[in-house]
Design a protein around this motif. Structure first.
Motif, PDB file in Angstrom:
ATOM      1  N   GLN A 192      -8.206   1.926   2.347  1.00 15.33           N
ATOM      2  CA  GLN A 192      -7.016   1.934   2.849  1.00 15.33           C
ATOM      3  C   GLN A 192      -6.914   2.394   4.271  1.00 15.33           C
ATOM      4  OE1 GLN A 192      -2.899   2.438   1.334  1.00 15.33           O
ATOM      5  NE2 GLN A 192      -3.904   3.247  -0.560  1.00 15.33           N
ATOM      6  N   TYR A 235       0.932  -1.197   0.163  1.00 13.83           N
ATOM      7  CA  TYR A 235       0.028  -0.007  -0.015  1.00 13.83           C
ATOM      8  C   TYR A 235       0.810   1.253  -0.167  1.00 13.83           C
ATOM      9  CZ  TYR A 235      -3.664  -3.214   1.555  1.00 13.83           C
ATOM     10  OH  TYR A 235      -4.760  -4.373   1.689  1.00 13.83           O
ATOM     11  N   ALA A 266      -6.249  -4.141   6.518  1.00 13.42           N
ATOM     12  CA  ALA A 266      -6.744  -2.665   5.843  1.00 13.42           C
ATOM     13  C   ALA A 266      -8.058  -3.063   5.201  1.00 13.42           C
ATOM     14  CB  ALA A 266      -5.578  -2.274   5.037  1.00 13.42           C
TER      15      ALA A 266
END
Length: 566
Positions: free
Chosen positions: A442, A7, A438
């Motif tokens: 996000q 991420y 997550a």
């Protein structure tokens, strides 16, 4: 967005940063901060005030005193001789002065807990390899004993604030170099990897390790704050008044109150140490607007016998850090404050300089991601993350795994501990030891148990057990074990380490007391239906994070053996 293997933050990136001393970045008006003169610090006990301009001048004179030879009235601390300044003190105005003067001279400082036991103090001084020590007068006798044990010369132990007969103080040295008109030393250049300070973080053995934070780490962390706050501007008006009781020797207190707080005009009411009665009196007395708190302090505040009589009308901003804040505890605090402020939270640790995530505000990122109850928040600018399964593969959305983080705020490693550094800092990634998940936005969450279809936070249960008023335990871990209605449903089980008071009471009595306490304060679905076990030690990784999986595996192995025998 999800980018291949990991991420990436949704915020704008951190731009290339210059090689710069953190002192200049914060206090130089040409940097990112401000240079408005206002009352910067107030001593809560004496009412003594210091303006920003007075503070800056005092810092430069203190820096001159640190490096000037004794013949000129200074301490003669050799910048190029591997010296490290230890700071052993409760909060005080001169603590902040010493922090900035050390940064200006690039002499690293070591933050040592004012509540260290004699054993812990010796360990910290030995690990830090401190060559000088500045001490609060109330802690001097313990410091002298520890110094004798490690061979630190008593001549290199000084008083941080106040006066003690026959012992030099920082204030006296500052006055001496001023009286002699010793030219101020220039701020020394620093690189990104120039060591700024050491802060202690507990590990598997319980003995703290010294985390190395650089000038570059500090600046990167501050820029993360500046970028993430651009969509959340501070309203025009007089400077905020911040209650500064969080200990400066802790990452949260150091950054929020001593470093990050300098970026915008604010007045810090410096409280020597936490005292709930004193704090509740200081809030209306100084018209406090900003309350940086921790969950244990919030628990004491909301349950105080005279809480309904306290005037919180001046408070506009509340933050909570250092541990998970149960939603019901947050709601209880909000109900006391007329402005009903949103409580800002985030995720951080010493190895991240301070933080890696923050909960979004309504205006942040165009308001497209809202704050979610119980979350750690969003990745700060410049942060990257992986969520890693036990087998080393990457977890999917809403699937729990170990959180790995990367960014310019990740520490250099552990001072003098190569083994722990290699275990924790892997190819630029920090293995946090925390289990998170997550979601599709996000937004990150600590891993939770699902009992009867409802989420249960192990951290909330751990905090409650440790908060037992009789102080029966010093550590706790809660994790899910077999025993639910279905084969795959887990139920909460606790492992606890007894305090001396708990040991005197005995295992059976402690288990009975903690069980009653948890059932009294928790909804029924959160009860410890998996039981409660007393252990000698909670297993942790080098960052100090609890290894719940180790305890879960031990439990399942022992109980599967028992079932097999049956």
């Amino acid at each position: 967005m999800l980018a291949g293997m990991h991420y990436k933050s949704l915020f704008p990136p951190v731009p290339p940063l210059p090689e710069q001393n953190a002192h200049d970045f914060i206090l130089d008006p040409m940097g990112q901060g401000h240079d408005i003169d206002h009352v910067l610090h107030v001593d809560a006990s004496t009412g003594r005030k210091r303006t920003r301009r007075e503070f800056k001048q005092r810092v430069r004179d203190a820096a001159t005193a640190l490096v000037s030879p004794p013949s000129d009235g200074g301490f003669g601390i050799g910048i190029d001789q591997g010296e490290i300044i230890g700071i052993l003190s409760h909060n005080c105005l001169e603590y902040i002065t010493l922090v900035y003067s050390s940064l200006a001279t690039t002499i690293p400082f070591a933050l040592i807990s004012a509540y260290s036991t004699p054993f812990e103090l010796v360990h910290s001084l030995r690990v830090a390899k401190a060559t000088r020590l500045f001490v609060h007068p109330s802690l001097l006798s313990g410091a002298l004993r520890a110094a004798r044990e490690i061979g630190l010369s008593e001549e290199h132990i000084y008083i941080l604030e106040g006066h003690v007969k026959d012992r030099r103080s920082l204030g006296e040295a500052i006055e001496e170099v001023r009286r002699r008109q010793i030219p101020r030393v220039p701020v020394k250049p620093a690189r990104r990897d120039t060591l700024a300070y050491l802060v202690f973080s507990s590990g598997t053995s319980g003995l703290p390790k010294a985390v190395m934070i650089s000038h570059g780490n500090i600046i990167y962390s501050l820029v993360q704050t500046i970028i993430s706050a651009k969509d959340d501007p501070v309203p025009d008006g007089p400077p905020n008044v911040v209650l500064a009781f969080l200990p400066f020797y802790h990452t949260y207190g150091l950054h929020y109150l001593c470093l990050r707080g300098m970026l915008a005009p604010a007045t810090f009411v410096v409280v020597s140490k936490w005292d709930v009665d004193a704090v509740l009196s200081l809030i209306p007395k100084f018209r406090i607007t900003v309350l940086p708190l921790i969950p244990s302090a919030i628990h004491q505040i909301v349950n105080h016998k005279r809480i309904r009589k306290v005037d919180f009308s001046s408070v506009t901003t509340i933050g909570s850090g250092a541990a998970y804040l149960p939603p019901q505890l947050a709601a209880a605090l909000q109900s006391l404050v007329p402005s009903n402020p949103r409580i800002g939270e985030g995720y951080g640790m010493s190895e991240l300089t301070i933080s890696a995530m923050r909960t979004p505000t309504p205006t942040m990122l165009g308001g497209r991601i809202e704050a979610k109850v119980g979350s750690c928040g969003l990745l700060l600018p410049g942060m990257e993350a992986r969520i890693v399964r036990a087998d080393g593969s990457l977890a999917g959305l809403n699937e729990p795994g170990e959180l790995w983080l990367k960014g310019g705020n990740v520490a250099l490693g552990y001072w003098g501990n190569e083994k722990a550094t290699k275990e924790t800092f892997v190819d630029g990634w920090l293995r946090t030891g925390d289990t998170v998940r997550a979601d599709e936005d996000q937004v990150f969450f600590f891993d939770t148990l699902k009992v009867s279809g409802v989420q249960v936070s192990p951290t909330e249960l751990e905090d409650l057990l440790i908060a037992h008023p009789d102080k029966l335990i010093i550590d706790a871990c809660v994790a899910g074990v077999s025993g639910g209605r279905t084969s795959d449903e887990k139920v909460p089980r606790a492992w606890v380490v007894l305090s001396e008071r708990g040991k005197r009471r005995g295992d059976a009595a402690v288990i009975k007391a903690l069980t009653a306490w948890s059932q009294q304060n928790l909804s029924k679905y959160k009860w410890l239906r998996g039981g409660l076990q007393i252990v000698d030690q909670i297993p942790k990784n080098p960052t100090g994070k609890v290894l719940r999986r180790v305890l879960q595996d031990r439990y399942e192995e022992s109980h599967s053996s028992s079932r097999a025998k049956l």
